[in-house]
Design a protein around this motif. Structure first.
Motif, mmCIF file in Angstrom:
data_model
loop_
_atom_site.group_PDB
_atom_site.id
_atom_site.type_symbol
_atom_site.label_atom_id
_atom_site.label_comp_id
_atom_site.label_asym_id
_atom_site.label_seq_id
_atom_site.Cartn_x
_atom_site.Cartn_y
_atom_site.Cartn_z
ATOM 1 N N CYS A 1 -6.575 1.794 6.735
ATOM 2 C CA CYS A 1 -7.116 1.683 5.377
ATOM 3 C C CYS A 1 -8.476 1.245 5.837
ATOM 4 C CB CYS A 1 -6.230 0.153 4.840
ATOM 5 S SG CYS A 1 -4.669 0.939 3.978
ATOM 6 N N CYS B 1 -3.398 -1.063 8.059
ATOM 7 C CA CYS B 1 -2.944 -1.632 6.632
ATOM 8 C C CYS B 1 -2.485 -2.936 6.953
ATOM 9 C CB CYS B 1 -2.154 -0.714 6.369
ATOM 10 S SG CYS B 1 -3.134 1.582 6.016
ATOM 11 N N ALA C 1 -0.652 -4.300 -2.151
ATOM 12 C CA ALA C 1 -1.126 -2.810 -2.881
ATOM 13 C C ALA C 1 -2.292 -3.116 -3.679
ATOM 14 C CB ALA C 1 -0.267 -2.426 -3.810
ATOM 15 N N ASN C 2 -3.725 -2.286 -3.808
ATOM 16 C CA ASN C 2 -4.750 -2.202 -3.610
ATOM 17 C C ASN C 2 -5.389 -0.517 -4.111
ATOM 18 O OD1 ASN C 2 -6.845 -2.363 -3.457
ATOM 19 N ND2 ASN C 2 -7.780 -2.712 -1.413
ATOM 20 N N TRP D 1 0.551 3.704 -3.700
ATOM 21 C CA TRP D 1 0.267 5.064 -3.668
ATOM 22 C C TRP D 1 0.836 6.057 -3.578
ATOM 23 C CZ3 TRP D 1 -4.333 5.764 -4.669
ATOM 24 C CH2 TRP D 1 -5.439 4.883 -4.738
ATOM 25 N N GLN E 1 0.910 -1.047 -0.569
ATOM 26 C CA GLN E 1 -0.086 0.015 -0.500
ATOM 27 C C GLN E 1 0.816 1.132 -0.070
ATOM 28 O OE1 GLN E 1 -2.705 -0.048 -1.427
ATOM 29 N NE2 GLN E 1 -4.768 -0.205 0.984
ATOM 30 N N SER F 1 -1.537 8.833 3.788
ATOM 31 C CA SER F 1 -0.413 8.922 2.180
ATOM 32 C C SER F 1 0.403 9.434 2.379
ATOM 33 C CB SER F 1 -1.500 8.237 1.287
ATOM 34 O OG SER F 1 -2.163 7.261 0.725
#
Lengths: 243, 182, 180
Positions: free
Chosen positions: C175, C180, C73-74, A174, A170, C82
């Motif tokens: 998240c 997360c 990753a999504n 991003w 993640q 972020s």
């Protein structure tokens, strides 16, 4: 007995010849031997044979340039190890990172070293630039080498940024989404630049592959070439020495 | 005389050579750029089917997070929003209240141009979207009202497919007046 | 234009002529009095010690400190907040305050070009800190701004990148409400 003695002598002579063919001048016990070693050795040739003491004073250079280069080598070696397990595809990358962390022996240490060395390199390159600025070493005749150094700092940041995407977590996706969207705002060429950079409209398989190629081949090659020029010019333009 | 003619031939060849070299370099550059510019990407196709229109009640906001699309059903009809922050491309999240903290802090908030709603001290909470990257905020209808976002989120085309389901095409951007009446 | 060898030789001679009263640039320090030493092993040894120290440091850090790895990753779920890598947080801070064309494109380009041009803009020939106060103050200011922006981005930007005095301590990244 004498036959064995003669054979042993012969063997030692051959070994001596072997060692002598690699190390031409023996231990650097005197300045003369040392100078001859530096003159004939490819790797030592990066330095001038003789230097003034003020050029290499640790309190002046802080060895920051040397450490940056050393970290580049550490990153090359650890990166090579990571490449044995890593596949740059959205379906494999994340699992490969988990494997490196939890399955591969010493995988976690190698990955951590690669990560922390990258952070350290950003810091040492930055500090090296600060040292060169504060000592005014960029002044004539070293203007060109300062420019090369600036490009090397830029490539260091780009190497870190391209590497940031590779774990495919993640944090990666991003940071890169935001980073590449910045390119979109460039006048006229912006949207095309972004499409070219990530090979599509969203950060996906193409982006991962592109960043991987840049990270492991393209940018290191550019960095290496610029470093060769940088080191060459340090010798040709002269060390900046003390103040 | 002879010397100058010889010179001009020399410089003619030199200029021809340099022109040829430049043209060849330009072609090589063009070819390289064209090569790394993908003609086909195997991304998620931009058009996809959602549920039948009856599933979405009047006044509802439905977030299809996998597709990064929002379906709004107003009294006037349906419209779809591409859920990509116009600032730097993060995915905003839906909240029932995106205004009251600003109102309570004394920030004046413009009127939502589509619904005509206004966040006031008396009625502070309006639904909408917040972007986690740089704090841009949008009303429920994708109009930006706070933060660095430069414009509203894009609205994309939607229609009723032959099988009666909503067909949304994320590659076709429509203007704000677009409504699908069913 | 003229590529004749004799023209080139003449041009070279003219340049040579102009250069003849060559003076050593005043920025080059007269170090002819300094002691000369052989770079090997003297210099190489220093570098070796620095490299060994760095290796030891890296290994220790790598054994004790895990590199971060969040969830896979999504594209549909942006972590809140972020953040870019720390060395880009200054840029992200500017992006949250100024239009992206300015903060994301014009400003970095300007800084890079300015940096490359520094040796040509700084007309002061001296290298002594006491005689380069302006340059040093400007550089210190630049460094202070960069460091301040990075610290702000790292420690004082909380959810939705809003200012938060206790973000790192109290409100970790989430998240969609969960870790997360």
């Amino acid at each position: 007995m004498t036959v064995i003695r003669a054979a042993l002598d012969e063997m030692f002579a051959v070994i001596g010849q072997m060692v002598g063919s690699v190390f031409r001048h023996g231990l650097p016990l005197t300045d003369k031997i040392a100078a001859r070693t530096a003159l004939t050795n490819f790797f030592l040739h990066i330095h001038p044979v003789r230097v003034r003491r003020s050029w290499i004073r640790m309190s002046y250079t802080l060895c920051l340039g040397g450490l940056s280069f050393f970290l580049f080598i550490v990153l090359t070696v650890t990166g090579l190890f990571l490449m044995f397990y890593y596949v740059p595809s959205t379906s494999h990358a994340y699992q490969d990172m988990r494997d490196l962390q939890f399955v591969v022996t010493f995988g976690g240490v190698i990955r951590n070293m690669h990560r922390w060395a990258a952070h350290a390199m950003v810091i040492t390159v930055w500090l090296h630039m600060a040292r060169v600025f504060l000592t005014g070493s960029y002044k004539k005749p070293r203007e060109f080498n300062w420019g090369v150094g600036t490009l090397l700092l830029l490539i260091t940041l780009l190497l870190s940024f391209t590497g940031y995407l590779l774990p495919w977590d993640q944090l990666s996706i991003w940071a890169v989404t935001v980073g590449t969207n910045m390119a979109k705002y460039a006048p006229i060429a912006g949207p095309y630049t972004r499409y070219l950079l990530i090979g599509g409209r969203v950060v996906g398989d193409n982006a991962l592959l592109r960043f991987y190629v840049l990270h492991v081949v393209g940018l290191p090659l550019a960095a290496f070439l610029l470093m060769v020029v940088h080191f060459w010019r340090v010798r040709k333009d002269g060390f900046s020495g003390g103040l | 005389m002879e010397d100058s003619r010889e010179m001009s031939r020399r410089s003619f060849l030199a200029i021809t050579g340099w022109v040829g070299f430049s043209v060849a370099s330009a072609i090589a550059l063009y070819q390289s750029l064209k090569f790394i510019y993908p003609n086909a990407t195997y991304e998620d196709p931009p058009a996809f089917k959602a549920d039948a229109p009856t599933v979405y009640a009047v006044g509802s906001t439905t977030v299809l997070i996998d597709k990064r699309v929002v379906i709004n059903h107003d009294p006037n009809g349906f419209y779809a929003i591409s859920l990509i922050c116009t600032h730097l491309g993060c995915t905003p999240r839906y909240f029932d209240d995106v205004t009251s903290d600003l109102v309570n802090a004394g920030t004046s908030i413009s009127k939502d141009p589509d619904t005509g709603q206004q966040a006031t001290k008396a009625n502070a909470a309006l639904p909408g979207f917040k972007c986690p990257c740089h704090g841009s905020r949008y009303f429920r209808d994708a109009i930006n009202f706070f933060g660095p976002a430069p414009r509203p989120m894009d609205r994309v085309h939607l229609e009723v497919a032959p099988d009666g389901k909503l067909l949304i095409d994320r590659s076709v951007i429509v203007d704000r007046a677009f409504r699908l009446k069913v | 234009m003229a590529t004749e060898a004799r023209d080139r030789i003449a041009a070279r001679d003219r340049v040579e002529q102009r250069r003849r009263p060559a003076e050593v640039p005043s920025t080059v320090r007269d170090d002819s009095e300094d002691e000369m030493v052989v770079s090997f092993p003297e210099f190489v040894f220093k570098e070796f010690i620095a490299a060994v120290a760095m290796t030891a440091f890296l290994i220790l850090v790598s054994v004790w400190l895990q590199a971060p790895l969040l969830g896979q990753a999504n594209p549909g779920m942006t972590p809140n907040p972020s953040k870019a890598p720390w060395y880009f947080l200054g840029l992200q801070e500017l992006l949250s305050r100024f239009p992206p064309l300015m903060a994301g494109v014009a400003f970095p380009t300007f800084v890079i070009v300015l940096m490359i041009l520094v040796p040509f803009l700084d007309r002061n020939p001296s290298r002594r800190p006491s005689e380069r106060k302006v340059a040093i103050i400007l550089f210190a200011l630049y460094t202070a701004i960069v460091v301040a922006l990075v610290i702000i981005g790292t420690f004082f930007r909380g959810h939705e990148f809003v200012w938060d005095w206790g973000w790192v301590l109290g409100n970790p990244q989430t998240c969609g409400g969960s870790p997360c």
